[in-house]
Structure formats: structure tokens, C-alpha cells
Design a protein around this motif. Structure first.
Motif, short mmCIF file in Angstrom:
data_model
loop_
_atom_site.label_atom_id
_atom_site.label_comp_id
_atom_site.label_asym_id
_atom_site.label_seq_id
_atom_site.Cartn_x
_atom_site.Cartn_y
_atom_site.Cartn_z
N ALA A 206 0.46 1.50 4.64
CA ALA A 206 1.32 2.80 4.82
C ALA A 206 1.13 2.45 6.90
CB ALA A 206 1.35 3.97 4.11
N GLN A 207 0.66 3.16 6.76
CA GLN A 207 0.99 3.92 8.89
C GLN A 207 0.66 2.87 9.52
OE1 GLN A 207 0.24 7.51 10.80
NE2 GLN A 207 -2.05 6.61 10.78
N LYS A 208 0.20 1.62 9.36
CA LYS A 208 0.34 0.33 10.16
C LYS A 208 -0.46 0.17 11.88
CE LYS A 208 2.68 -2.01 6.59
NZ LYS A 208 1.19 -2.44 5.26
N THR A 209 -1.76 1.36 11.74
CA THR A 209 -1.57 1.17 12.77
C THR A 209 -3.27 0.68 13.33
OG1 THR A 209 -3.00 3.60 12.51
CG2 THR A 209 -1.01 3.56 13.99
N ILE A 245 0.59 7.42 2.90
CA ILE A 245 1.08 6.70 1.42
C ILE A 245 2.58 7.50 1.05
CG2 ILE A 245 0.53 5.95 -0.63
CD1 ILE A 245 -2.20 5.48 -0.03
N ARG A 246 2.62 8.09 0.90
CA ARG A 246 3.87 9.29 -0.03
C ARG A 246 5.02 8.93 0.84
NH1 ARG A 246 4.79 13.39 -3.54
NH2 ARG A 246 6.90 12.58 -4.27
N GLU A 247 4.43 9.71 2.63
CA GLU A 247 5.00 9.04 3.87
C GLU A 247 6.38 7.69 4.04
OE1 GLU A 247 6.94 11.69 6.79
OE2 GLU A 247 6.20 12.43 4.21
N ALA A 248 5.53 6.76 3.75
CA ALA A 248 6.04 5.58 3.19
C ALA A 248 6.81 4.89 2.10
CB ALA A 248 4.45 4.39 3.49
N PHE A 258 -3.46 5.58 -4.83
CA PHE A 258 -3.34 4.53 -4.28
C PHE A 258 -4.66 5.17 -3.56
CE2 PHE A 258 1.12 2.40 -5.35
CZ PHE A 258 0.68 1.55 -5.66
N ALA A 259 -4.43 6.49 -3.25
CA ALA A 259 -5.47 7.65 -2.86
C ALA A 259 -6.62 7.37 -3.22
CB ALA A 259 -4.83 8.69 -2.47
N LEU A 260 -6.58 7.39 -4.15
CA LEU A 260 -8.33 7.15 -5.30
C LEU A 260 -8.67 5.12 -5.46
CD1 LEU A 260 -7.07 10.16 -8.31
CD2 LEU A 260 -9.31 10.04 -6.97
N GLN A 440 -4.77 -6.91 0.09
CA GLN A 440 -4.99 -8.76 0.67
C GLN A 440 -3.71 -9.24 -0.31
OE1 GLN A 440 -8.40 -9.27 0.38
NE2 GLN A 440 -9.52 -8.99 2.50
N SER A 441 -3.58 -9.07 -1.51
CA SER A 441 -2.84 -9.27 -2.81
C SER A 441 -0.83 -8.92 -2.79
CB SER A 441 -3.37 -9.28 -3.97
OG SER A 441 -2.59 -7.83 -4.77
N GLY A 442 -0.77 -7.78 -1.53
CA GLY A 442 0.07 -6.52 -1.33
C GLY A 442 0.89 -5.78 -2.77
N TYR A 443 -0.38 -5.82 -3.48
CA TYR A 443 0.23 -5.19 -4.61
C TYR A 443 0.82 -3.60 -4.30
CZ TYR A 443 0.39 -2.10 -8.71
OH TYR A 443 0.53 -1.76 -10.14
N PRO A 444 -0.27 -2.31 -3.75
CA PRO A 444 0.49 -1.29 -3.06
C PRO A 444 1.48 -1.43 -2.69
CG PRO A 444 -1.72 -1.78 -2.31
CD PRO A 444 -1.44 -2.88 -2.89
N GLN A 445 1.69 -2.17 -1.74
CA GLN A 445 2.81 -2.08 -0.45
C GLN A 445 3.56 -2.31 -1.11
OE1 GLN A 445 -0.13 -3.93 -0.29
NE2 GLN A 445 -0.73 -4.52 1.63
#
Length: 552
Positions: A206-209, A245-248, A258-260, A440-445
Motif C-alpha cells: 500500500a504505502q510504498k515507502t 491498506i484501507r487508505e489505498a 491483508f493485515a492479518l 510478490q504475485s501482486g494478489y493483494p495489490q
């Protein structure tokens, strides 16, 4: 809940009569919408009855506060024993500016502190880096060295007050500065209480820092946790963050799932990397969630979160200490729910979200300022946000009894539905090979991107009302003075940083950095070396550059 067969039969009979009446009325006054649903897409029935919770077992599914499954809260006395911590997220300009801000908040009734850092600090760069130009102090406090940390903490009773640091890639360095300052002030590390966010998996989501790849990022997180267990036992060395994650753009269900998923990955990595037993570190894991505008969904989400975590800890990870089953979390009202149009409406949004957090049993809360969507808060706007919490705590009676909505057919049914959907996500993540592989597979994103698109599409079409934006809009716009930002702040910070480099012992700094490099290469814990390095005046970027050099 188990109901007598007679009660269920009565409910079915009465429901049939009521539904016949509804059909007659709806033929004249049809529903305003085809589907009534939460933001997560959970369909909301017109009415909830005992039939919707007929399978609930009171002891195993609801229970009592402080007892498994902890649905109703970790503490047996709820807010009667201790109210939630009022922890306003704050930071701007120099560490001296932020220190003054913190002192004001404490005088106004803040009961905990939460540090916001500027973007260079979040990314592990010093103020004089070319990458930092124009960003120093803009969205939080500037921390380049232990001297900045010392000024930030001036007059703050670190032995009596918990401080949360929203820091991720450079968490080892910021925490090292804090620990070093405490030691130099004569405060033993085992007396310190607080939190570092230190959640890198959600940064990839999500945040990407970002600073280093996933594997070495997890190594640094394991180092902080291991050091905390042994030397700073009251510190939360990971705050698993659903908020970003929610802000995204995620839904409430995705945020929790996703947090869990990230939390499960951390537990697995820590056990594998350190050999620590689950009960030695699980009680110090904490969480951080958003509370969005869908009032009942957010209450149900927080209740479900505690129950899911308790079951995961006891059943999946075989934790035996009841404290390991506790999900301890901070909440923040959703910045993404606020609007720049008619921004005074944000006072109402924030108040309702804060009330949902309290009814859901939060242990710590930040309330967003009404202009957060536009700029950093002013004294005036942050005081309104702070008073919002104090009114809920002192005037409304919302905390007078524990889990006041328990037993509601709707709330219990919605809590169950959220838990079921979260578990479906967690099962999918397990099938993908765990959260690291899923990221790494991009699933949650991808899931979050789809949810964000669907939500915005509903607003653009008017299907979901956003008051003052797509309904009840006005042509006139309110104005509010933006806080001034002095460009001299950055120039002065760069000047002081250069002066510090000139005066410090360069040989000691080089030796300290070499020790960190060796720790990174050998796989040993970096925290002791980091603490020694910051005491010798090594800067944030100098240490982070070692991570970038060794880990990539």
C-alpha cells in the motif's frame, strides 16, 4: 446464540406476517436502492431476527470481556478501568517545532503521543540529500540524528508516557535513537513503553515507502523484535497496519484480511529466524486499523478482528498464554473518507467514525482534523479533533458499559459475515504460499486496486452518496487559512547537520558503520550496533545506506 425452538418458530411466523405486510407497502413505496450493502459489499437485510444468529454459541463465539474468544475486548473492566488512549498523530517542521506541538497536546488532554515524520525520514534520507529537497518537515518531523531525537523528546516523560512512531524502513534507526536518548537520560530500556510501526509488508502492498527487498526487510523486523523481547520488554516492536491498506482503497474486509495475513507472515518469519517461542513475543504484537464511515461495518470489523486473532493464536500457533491471544490495536478515523468540498462536514464524519471505534472497543484513537484532506492541521482544527474524543469519553456515556451492541441480531450477524469473508481471504493467501508469495504475485495489490476503482465508480455514478460532493453540492466554497511553512526550516536543518558532521569524531562513526555492515553481512542482530552508531552521531541516511549497500 442458541434460541429455544419455540422462539425460532415464533420468529418465523412473525417474519412471514411482516414480510407480507412489507410486500404490500413496497408495491406503493419501492426501495430507494436495488441493493443495500456495506462498503465491503456485504448485503444488508431489511431486518435481522434470532434466525440470523441461531448458530452462535455464547461461550465460544461471544463470551465475556477478557476471556476467549475476546470478541468483547481484552480487558475485563472495559473503559471503566481505563479509558482508551487519546493518541493524536502529529509532527511537522523541525524536532523543536514538533516538541512544542506535543507539549500543547499533552496540556490539552492527550494521553499518548504518536510521531509523524517527514518523507525523507520515512525513506531513510538525511535532509541534505538531493532526494530530500523541498520535502524536509513538510508532512512530519525531521529526524536526521540523535540530536534531533533528543530535542523532540525534551521535557517528555519517556519513562511514564508511551510514544508511537509511524516509521517503517528506517525503524531500526529511529528506535535506536530513542533507546539511546533514554539510556543517556538515565532511563533503563526495560522501563520504556511504546510502539514502532515496523510493518514492511504493508509498504509493499500500500504505502510504498520502500528501502530494501522483502527478505532483508523481514530480517530487520525480526532483529527489532528479538532485541525488544530481550532488552525492551514493554515495547511493541511491530504494529501490523491495516490503516494504510484501507487508505489505498481496500474494503473493510480486505483491510482486516491483508493485515492479518501480514501478521501471520511475521509470526512465521520470527519463529524461523530467531527460534523464539510464540508466547515470548506474541503479547507485544499490536495492530493499527482505519475506522471508515460505514458505521456498523466498522464496529463489526473491530469485534471480528479480536475473535479471529484469538482463534489464530490459540488454534493455529498453539499459544498458551492468554495475553498472546489479545489483539491490541490503535485506530484512526479515515483520512480517505474526508472531502475538500464543504470540509466542515468532516467534523461530523470524524465524530461518527470515532464513536464507531469506541463501540468497537479500540484501545487507542487518533481523530483526523477537518482539513486533513487539504493540509497539516492547525491548532484550531486539531483542538476540534481532540475535543471530539473527549466529548465521546466524558459526555456521551458510550464507554459506560462493555461492548454495548453485543447480542444485536444485526451486529452479531454482520460480525460473523465479516469473519467468514476474512477467513476466505486467509485461506486463499495460504494456497498462494503465504503473504510474502501473495505480495510478490501482486494478489493483494490487485484486490485493493479493484476495490478502490469500484468505490470511486459508485461515487462518480451517484450510486454511493458523498454529501457535498455528488449530492447537496453548493457553488460557494469555504476557505481556511493554510498553515504557513517557512522555507528556512530546510536550510537551517541542512546547516545544523553539516555542523554536526564537522564536530563529531569521524573515526568513531566509520567504525560504528563498519560494525553495522558486518552485522548485516553475518546475519547477526543490528540493533546493538545501531544504538552505538547513533550515540556516535551517525546519521539516519548513513545507516540506511549500509542497508541499501548490503541488502540491495
Amino acid at each position: 446464540m442458541y434460541f429455544a425452538l419455540k422462539t425460532l418458530e415464533q420468529s418465523r411466523r412473525l417474519r412471514k406476517k411482516w414480510e407480507d405486510e412489507v410486500k404490500r407497502i413496497v408495491s406503493k413505496w419501492p426501495d430507494r436502492k436495488d441493493v443495500w450493502a456495506t462498503i465491503s459489499g456485504i448485503e444488508i437485510k431489511r431486518l435481522y431476527t434470532p434466525e440470523d444468529v441461531r448458530g452462535l454459541d455464547f461461550q465460544n463465539d461471544i463470551g465475556y470481556p477478557g476471556r476467549f474468544p475476546l470478541l468483547r475486548g481484552n480487558h475485563a473492566t472495559g473503559y471503566r478501568g481505563k479509558p482508551w488512549t487519546i493518541r493524536m498523530f502529529s509532527g511537522m517542521g523541525t524536532s523543536r517545532d514538533t516538541n512544542a506541538w506535543w507539549r500543547m497536546l499533552l496540556k490539552q488532554g492527550n494521553t499518548g503521543l504518536s510521531a509523524a515524520f517527514d518523507y525523507p525520514t520515512l525513506m531513510g534520507y538525511d535532509s541534505d540529500s538531493p532526494r530530500s529537497r523541498g520535502e524536509c518537515g513538510r508532512c512530519g518531523a525531521i529526524i536526521d540524528t540523535i540530536e534531533d531525537m533528543r530535542v523532540l523528546l525534551d521535557g517528555i516523560p519517556v519513562d511514564r508516557l508511551s510514544i508511537s512512531f509511524t516509521i517503517n524502513p528506517p525503524a531500526t534507526v529511529i528506535w535506536a535513537m530513542y533507546c539511546a536518548c533514554a539510556e543517556q537520560a538515565g532511563v533503563a530500556l526495560n522501563r520504556l513503553a511504546g510502539t514502532i510501526q515496523n510493518d514492511m509488508l504493508k509498504e509493499f502492498i500500500a504505502q510504498k515507502t520502500l528501502m530494501c527487498p522483502i527478505d532483508p526487510s523481514l530480517k530487520l523486523i525480526a532483529d527489532t523484535l528479538e532485541f525488544g523481547v530481550k532488552s525492551v520488554p514493554r515495547w511493541n516492536t511491530i504494529s501490523v497496519c491495516g490503516y494504510h491498506i484501507r487508505e489505498a482503497g481496500s474494503t473493510a474486509v480486505q483491510e482486516l484480511a491483508f493485515a492479518l495475513g501480514n501478521a501471520i507472515a511475521y509470526v512465521n518469519e520470527i519463529r524461523e529466524r530467531t527460534g523464539l517461542e510464540i508466547d515470548s513475543f506474541a503479547p507485544r504484537l499490536s495492530f493499527f486499523f482505519s475506522v471508515h464511515i460505514d458505521f456498523f461495518e466498522e464496529i463489526a470489523k473491530l469485534r471480528a478482528a479480536r475473535r479471529i486473532w484469538a482463534r489464530l493464536m490459540r488454534n493455529r500457533f498453539k499459544a498458551e498464554n492468554p495475553r498472546s491471544w489479545w489483539m491490541r490495536f490503535h485506530t484512526q478515523t479515515a483520512g480517505s473518507s474526508l472531502t475538500s468540498e464543504q470540509f466542515y462536514n468532516n467534523i461530523t464524519r470524524t465524530a461518527l467514525e470515532a464513536l464507531a471505534a469506541v463501540l468497537g472497543g479500540t484501545q487507542s484513537l487518533h481523530t483526523s482534523s477537518l482539513t486533513e484532506v487539504l493540509c497539516l492541521p492547525s491548532d484550531f482544527t486539531v483542538r476540534i479533533a481532540l475535543r471530539t474524543q473527549q466529548i465521546i469519553a466524558e459526555e456521551t456515556g458510550a464507554g459506560n458499559t462493555i461492548d454495548p451492541l453485543a447480542g444485536s441480531y444485526f451486529i452479531e450477524g454482520l460480525t460473523n459475515e465479516i469473519e467468514e469473508r476474512v477467513m476466505e481471504y486467509l485461506e486463499k493467501i495460504d494456497r498462494l504460499g503465504g503473504m510474502k508469495a501473495a505480495i510478490q504475485s501482486g494478489y493483494p495489490q490487485g484486490e485493493i486496486a479493484d476495490a478502490a476503482y469500484a468505490y470511486q465508480k459508485d461515487i462518480d455514478s451517484g450510486k454511493r452518496v458523498l454529501v457535498g460532493v455528488n449530492k447537496y453540492a453548493v457553488s460557494t466554497r469555504n476557505t481556511i487559512p493554510f498553515p504557513d511553512f517557512d522555507e528556512q526550516v530546510e536550510l537551517d536543518q541542512i546547516k545544523s547537520l553539516k555542523e554536526l558532521r564537522r564536530k563529531r569524531n569521524g573515526r568513531l562513526v566509520a567504525r560504528s558503520l563498519a560494525e553495522i555492515r558486518n552485522a548485516c553481512r553475518s546475519g547477526s542482530n543490528v540493533m546493538p550496533s545501531c544504538i552505538e552508531a547513533v550515540k556516535n552521531m551517525a546519521t539516519l541516511q548513513e545507516i540506511c545506506d549500509i542497508y541499501r549497500e548490503v541488502f540491495g
